[in-house]
Design a protein around this motif. Structure first.
Motif, short mmCIF file in Angstrom:
data_model
loop_
_atom_site.label_atom_id
_atom_site.label_comp_id
_atom_site.label_asym_id
_atom_site.label_seq_id
_atom_site.Cartn_x
_atom_site.Cartn_y
_atom_site.Cartn_z
N UNK A 211 0.82 -1.22 0.00
CA UNK A 211 0.00 0.00 0.00
C UNK A 211 0.85 1.27 0.00
N UNK A 212 2.11 1.18 0.41
CA UNK A 212 2.98 2.34 0.48
C UNK A 212 4.01 2.40 -0.65
N UNK A 213 3.90 1.52 -1.64
CA UNK A 213 4.87 1.51 -2.73
C UNK A 213 4.50 2.58 -3.75
N UNK A 214 4.87 3.83 -3.40
CA UNK A 214 4.56 4.97 -4.25
C UNK A 214 5.69 5.22 -5.26
N UNK A 215 5.60 6.35 -5.95
CA UNK A 215 6.60 6.67 -6.98
C UNK A 215 8.01 6.79 -6.40
N UNK A 216 8.11 7.39 -5.20
CA UNK A 216 9.43 7.58 -4.59
C UNK A 216 10.05 6.23 -4.20
N UNK A 217 9.23 5.34 -3.65
CA UNK A 217 9.73 4.02 -3.27
C UNK A 217 10.11 3.23 -4.51
N UNK A 218 9.29 3.28 -5.54
CA UNK A 218 9.59 2.55 -6.77
C UNK A 218 10.89 3.05 -7.40
N UNK A 219 11.14 4.35 -7.30
CA UNK A 219 12.39 4.91 -7.82
C UNK A 219 13.58 4.39 -7.02
N UNK A 220 13.42 4.32 -5.69
CA UNK A 220 14.49 3.79 -4.85
C UNK A 220 14.78 2.33 -5.19
N UNK A 221 13.72 1.55 -5.40
CA UNK A 221 13.90 0.15 -5.78
C UNK A 221 14.73 0.05 -7.06
N UNK A 222 14.42 0.92 -8.02
CA UNK A 222 15.15 0.93 -9.28
C UNK A 222 16.62 1.31 -9.06
N UNK A 223 16.84 2.36 -8.27
CA UNK A 223 18.21 2.85 -8.02
C UNK A 223 19.04 1.79 -7.32
N UNK A 224 18.46 1.15 -6.29
CA UNK A 224 19.25 0.18 -5.51
C UNK A 224 19.40 -1.15 -6.23
N UNK A 225 18.56 -1.41 -7.21
CA UNK A 225 18.81 -2.57 -8.07
C UNK A 225 20.04 -2.30 -8.92
N UNK A 226 20.16 -1.06 -9.41
CA UNK A 226 21.34 -0.67 -10.18
C UNK A 226 22.58 -0.71 -9.29
N UNK A 227 22.43 -0.20 -8.05
CA UNK A 227 23.57 -0.21 -7.12
C UNK A 227 24.04 -1.64 -6.85
N UNK A 228 23.10 -2.58 -6.78
CA UNK A 228 23.48 -3.98 -6.55
C UNK A 228 24.32 -4.50 -7.70
N UNK A 229 24.05 -3.98 -8.92
CA UNK A 229 24.81 -4.40 -10.09
C UNK A 229 26.20 -3.77 -10.12
N UNK A 230 26.38 -2.69 -9.34
CA UNK A 230 27.69 -2.02 -9.29
C UNK A 230 28.23 -2.02 -7.87
N UNK A 231 27.93 -3.07 -7.15
CA UNK A 231 28.43 -3.22 -5.78
C UNK A 231 29.87 -3.71 -5.82
N UNK A 232 30.52 -3.70 -4.66
CA UNK A 232 31.90 -4.19 -4.56
C UNK A 232 31.96 -5.64 -5.03
N UNK A 233 32.92 -5.92 -5.90
CA UNK A 233 33.07 -7.27 -6.45
C UNK A 233 32.51 -7.42 -7.85
N UNK A 234 31.68 -6.46 -8.28
CA UNK A 234 31.08 -6.52 -9.61
C UNK A 234 32.02 -5.86 -10.64
N UNK A 235 31.92 -6.27 -11.91
CA UNK A 235 32.70 -5.59 -12.96
C UNK A 235 32.25 -4.14 -13.09
N UNK A 236 33.18 -3.24 -13.38
CA UNK A 236 32.79 -1.84 -13.51
C UNK A 236 32.03 -1.62 -14.81
N UNK A 237 31.21 -0.59 -14.85
CA UNK A 237 30.47 -0.23 -16.06
C UNK A 237 31.15 0.97 -16.71
N UNK A 238 31.27 0.90 -18.00
CA UNK A 238 31.97 1.96 -18.72
C UNK A 238 31.09 3.20 -18.86
N UNK A 239 31.75 4.34 -18.86
CA UNK A 239 31.08 5.63 -19.07
C UNK A 239 31.82 6.34 -20.20
#
Length: 370
Positions: A211-239
């Motif tokens: 009931x509380x999964x609003x736009x701000x929470x959904x954005x955080x879920x998206x951001x921290x999913x990305x962070x999990x992909x770039x956590x310590x031990x993961x290959x770096x992503x090119x920029x």
């Protein structure tokens, strides 16, 4: 007179009906307020956008709001002086279908007390802690800004300030953990996620009720999913982006020449970034000959401001930017939501994130040993 009585009676009936139907009743007192002052119930969006939901007039230091909420939400109760429009006091409440008590004090350096639901009770207790810690912080800042204070006094004050910040982060973490299933805990999570450990935030997000999964929470879920992909031990992503001179440069190109590479996310307009830059520069000067390099990724929008800051701060390592500000594509790849932010890379993998201050040198000594 009969008309006034009828309006009062109608208001009372509406209040009773709302409460009987599971609505809310906010019963407030405003110490120091005058008859005729107004109190508004509002939603505040962004920094300055205020949507007034209800307005009532203070009478004998009291005010009341009634209504119904589909879902509990964070709102503001704001007292405004009728005699002096520049005077106002605001406090946040968790508006939910219950009887809620708000005690405002119009004097300076006071905090409001809100009670009646677990979320509001918890926020009031946290507010008292914040109030006391802010008083301590003010005393520390007095020392840091005192031109007659010794270097030792200032160094001690800075350490004390860092300790105070750690204590406050611990308090926010505890508050969020204990209130993650109510609107207050979820609101504080969206505000202070960047100050918490990434793994902790990810775990807390899993506990948020549907009931509380609003736009701000959904954005955080998206951001921290990305962070999990770039956590310590993961290959770096090119920029890939342009240098100040307009030529294209990538993180991978610089990483190929370095034993250890730091991606430094910053911006010319970011005060904390500019304060941190001497630490970054000191690390570069000390360890560059041993194979340490840096590539700056700027979240600027103005090329001129970016170039001026590079010159002012004496930055000599490579810099790139797409000049998209907070829409920076490189920052998005790493889930960066606050700056300064750093990523350390060795042998193609991320070995540390968000090291700063004295931690930079300590970490580099460890990484450059072999």
């Amino acid at each position: 007179m009969k008309k006034l009585f009828s309006l009062a009676a109608l208001a009372l009936m509406l209040c009773v009906a709302a409460c009987q139907n599971g609505g809310y009743k906010v019963i407030g007192t405003a110490t120091g307020a005058e008859n005729g002052d107004t109190v508004i119930l509002a939603e505040v969006r962004g920094m300055f956008e205020v949507d007034t939901l209800q307005t009532v007039v203070v009478k004998n230091g009291k005010f009341t709001f009634t209504g119904t909420q589909d879902t509990a939400a964070m709102r503001y109760v704001i007292w405004k002086s009728n005699a002096n429009p520049d005077l106002s006091v605001a406090t946040r409440i968790a508006l939910e279908n219950a009887e809620i008590t708000v005690k405002l004090d119009t004097a300076e350096n006071t905090i409001a007390e809100v009670s009646g639901t677990p979320a509001n009770d918890a926020m009031t207790e946290l507010g008292k802690t914040e109030f006391e810690m802010n008083k301590k912080a003010e005393r520390i800042f007095d020392v840091l800004q005192d031109t007659t204070a010794t270097d030792e006094a200032k160094a001690n004050a800075e350490k004390e300030l860092n300790q105070l910040q750690d204590q406050m982060i611990a308090k926010y973490t505890e508050f969020i953990e204990q209130n993650i299933t109510n609107v207050a805990g979820i609101d504080y999570l969206t505000q202070y996620a960047s100050m918490l450990d990434d793994a902790k935030v990810s775990a807390l997000l899993e506990l948020v009720p549907e009931t509380f999964k609003n736009e701000r929470i959904n954005k955080l879920v998206e951001v921290y999913s990305i962070k999990a992909e770039t956590a310590v031990g993961k290959p770096f992503k090119d920029i890939n982006a342009n240098t100040p001179e307009g030529t294209e440069l990538s993180v991978s190109e610089v990483a190929a020449q370095a034993k250890v590479l730091m991606i430094d996310f910053w911006a010319s307009w970011c005060g904390p970034c500019r304060q941190e830059m001497p630490n970054v520069k000191a690390a570069y000067d000390k360890f560059h000959a041993q194979g340490f390099d840096i590539i700056g990724v700027s979240l600027d929008q103005s090329a001129d401001a970016w170039k001026a800051a590079i010159a002012d701060l004496g930055i000599v390592w490579p810099q790139i930017s797409d000049l998209k500000g907070w829409e920076c594509e490189g920052a998005a790849l790493y889930g960066v939501r606050s700056i300064p932010a750093t990523v350390l890379i060795k042998d193609g993998k991320i070995v540390a994130r968000d090291v700063r201050g004295e931690e930079i040198a300590t970490k580099l000594e460890e990484l450059l040993k072999d």
